[in-house]
Design an enzyme around this catalytic site. Structure first.
Site, short mmCIF file in Angstrom:
data_model
loop_
_atom_site.label_atom_id
_atom_site.label_comp_id
_atom_site.label_asym_id
_atom_site.label_seq_id
_atom_site.Cartn_x
_atom_site.Cartn_y
_atom_site.Cartn_z
N LEU A 174 54.43 51.34 87.23
CA LEU A 174 56.09 51.22 87.20
C LEU A 174 56.74 52.38 86.99
O LEU A 174 56.35 53.52 86.03
CB LEU A 174 55.90 50.13 86.00
CG LEU A 174 57.28 49.66 85.61
CD1 LEU A 174 57.90 48.58 86.27
CD2 LEU A 174 57.35 49.47 83.99
N GLU A 180 47.95 53.56 84.89
CA GLU A 180 48.70 53.49 83.83
C GLU A 180 48.00 52.53 82.82
O GLU A 180 46.96 51.95 82.92
CB GLU A 180 50.16 52.99 84.09
CG GLU A 180 50.16 51.73 84.86
CD GLU A 180 51.50 51.37 85.21
OE1 GLU A 180 52.71 51.90 84.75
OE2 GLU A 180 51.53 50.65 86.19
N TYR A 203 61.70 41.17 85.64
CA TYR A 203 62.39 41.00 84.20
C TYR A 203 62.36 42.66 83.47
O TYR A 203 62.05 43.67 84.36
CB TYR A 203 61.07 40.51 83.39
CG TYR A 203 60.04 41.22 82.98
CD1 TYR A 203 58.91 41.54 83.87
CD2 TYR A 203 59.69 42.01 81.66
CE1 TYR A 203 57.93 42.50 83.61
CE2 TYR A 203 58.58 42.85 81.31
CZ TYR A 203 57.75 42.88 82.35
OH TYR A 203 56.42 43.58 82.09
N LYS A 227 58.97 45.44 88.76
CA LYS A 227 58.78 44.69 87.33
C LYS A 227 58.68 43.15 87.61
O LYS A 227 59.64 42.48 87.18
CB LYS A 227 59.56 45.34 86.20
CG LYS A 227 59.28 45.28 85.03
CD LYS A 227 59.96 46.20 83.90
CE LYS A 227 59.57 46.01 82.35
NZ LYS A 227 58.34 46.30 82.06
N1 PLP Z 1 53.67 50.35 82.68
C1 PLP Z 1 53.61 49.04 82.55
C2 PLP Z 1 52.78 48.31 83.47
C3 PLP Z 1 54.32 48.65 81.73
O1 PLP Z 1 54.54 47.20 81.52
C4 PLP Z 1 55.43 49.05 81.07
C5 PLP Z 1 56.33 48.55 80.13
O2 PLP Z 1 56.32 47.41 79.74
C6 PLP Z 1 55.52 50.60 81.02
C7 PLP Z 1 54.47 51.25 82.07
C8 PLP Z 1 56.51 51.37 80.36
O3 PLP Z 1 57.74 51.23 80.72
P1 PLP Z 1 59.11 51.38 80.11
O4 PLP Z 1 58.83 52.99 79.57
O5 PLP Z 1 60.12 51.25 81.11
O6 PLP Z 1 59.07 50.34 78.97
#
Ligand code: PLP
Length: 277
Positions: free
Chosen positions: A201, A177, A32, A144
């Site tokens: 991610l 994270e 996603y 993701k």
């Molecule tokens: N890390 C995780 C586990 C996430 O689910 C998300 C966003 O949903 C992020 C980091 C931040 O990613 P992004 O900046 O691409 O939204």
């Protein structure tokens, strides 16, 4: 007769709507993306589409054209007419009776929603509290994937403690994270966040936070922190598409700085937001 039961209703298998047989439900077999708009303009759509293409390729879902996904996103964004929108979309491997190994010719399912982003002014001006939780996720968090059970459980734990986000800690006592965000610390003019590995991610917001940091004279160190180090940082914040930069003022019950969003975090936020206009 082969049947299914939906709540109290018995349905012959042959009459079951494909949505009930989606491999996303059975296995989380899909990927996603979440993109957002600021004042009617979608931010970093190409970066999100590229990451989506990488996720699809990593789980071997093929035959989906990214140009077609881009058109669907743009078309639905136009129809929705929401200026600060959360655009969510996913692709699953398709629908069929539950079987770990899918049929080769299955057609992927695409699903998208566009909703209004909730106002997070309070979280951004006052800051949030976070709590740590063991990182129970799988070993390919760079994909993701729809499999978010470990993230959901971590968030439930944080909520039960009155916290807004769970900060995930691996077996070596290092912060990977947030459950749905990237995690940053600032100390002595230095921005610190985990390096991009298979354990986290590749956050799109992270890229732009680092760029904003550079613009305001902060050096970036891509190195994981322990919870102890995080709790001693001058400033902490989380970053994600829907919340951009959100200051963290309490970490596992310990006040960060003077318990108010830090000055570098504020400067960084201003710089980051200048990219969105
Ligand atoms: N890390 C995780 C586990 C996430 O689910 C998300 C966003 O949903 C992020 C980091 C931040 O990613 P992004 O900046 O691409 O939204």
């Amino acid at each position: 007769m082969q049947i299914a039961m939906i709540q109290d209703k018995i349905v012959p298998i042959t009459e079951l709507e494909p949505v009930y047989l989606d491999r996303g439900i059975f296995f989380g077999d899909g990927v996603y993306e979440v993109v957002r708009s600021y004042d009617g303009r979608i931010f970093t759509l190409e970066e999100h589409l590229q990451r989506f293409a990488n996720s699809l390729s990593a789980i071997e879902i093929s035959g989906l054209d990214i140009d077609r996904i881009r058109s669907r996103v743009l078309k639905s964004f136009d129809v929705a007419g929401i200026s600060n929108a959360r655009i969510y979309f996913h692709v699953t491997r398709g629908s069929e009776l539950r079987n770990h190994l899918s049929k080769a010719d299955l057609e992927p399912n695409f699903f998208l929603t566009i909703t209004e982003l909730e106002d997070n002014t309070q979280a951004k001006t006052k800051g949030i509290e976070v709590s740590t939780h063991p990182d129970w996720r799988w070993k390919r968090c760079d994909i993701k994937s729809l499999n978010l059970l470990a993230n959901v459980l971590a968030r439930r734990d944080a909520a039960a403690k009155g916290c807004t986000e769970a900060i995930l800690v691996d077996e070596d006592d290092l912060i990977t994270e947030g459950a749905s965000s990237a995690f940053f610390a600032i100390s002595d003019q230095t921005l610190r966040t985990a390096a991009l590995t298979a354990n986290i991610l590749p956050s799109i917001t992270r890229q732009f936070v680092i760029k904003a940091g550079k613009n305001i004279g902060l050096e970036t160190i891509e190195k994981t922190l322990t919870p102890q180090q995080a709790s001693e940082a001058d400033e902490l914040f989380i970053a994600s598409t829907t919340q951009d930069i959100t200051p963290v003022v309490k970490f596992d019950g310990k006040l960060i700085g003077d318990g108010k969003p830090g000055k570098h975090t504020k400067l960084l936020t201003r710089e980051f937001l200048s990219f969105t206009v």
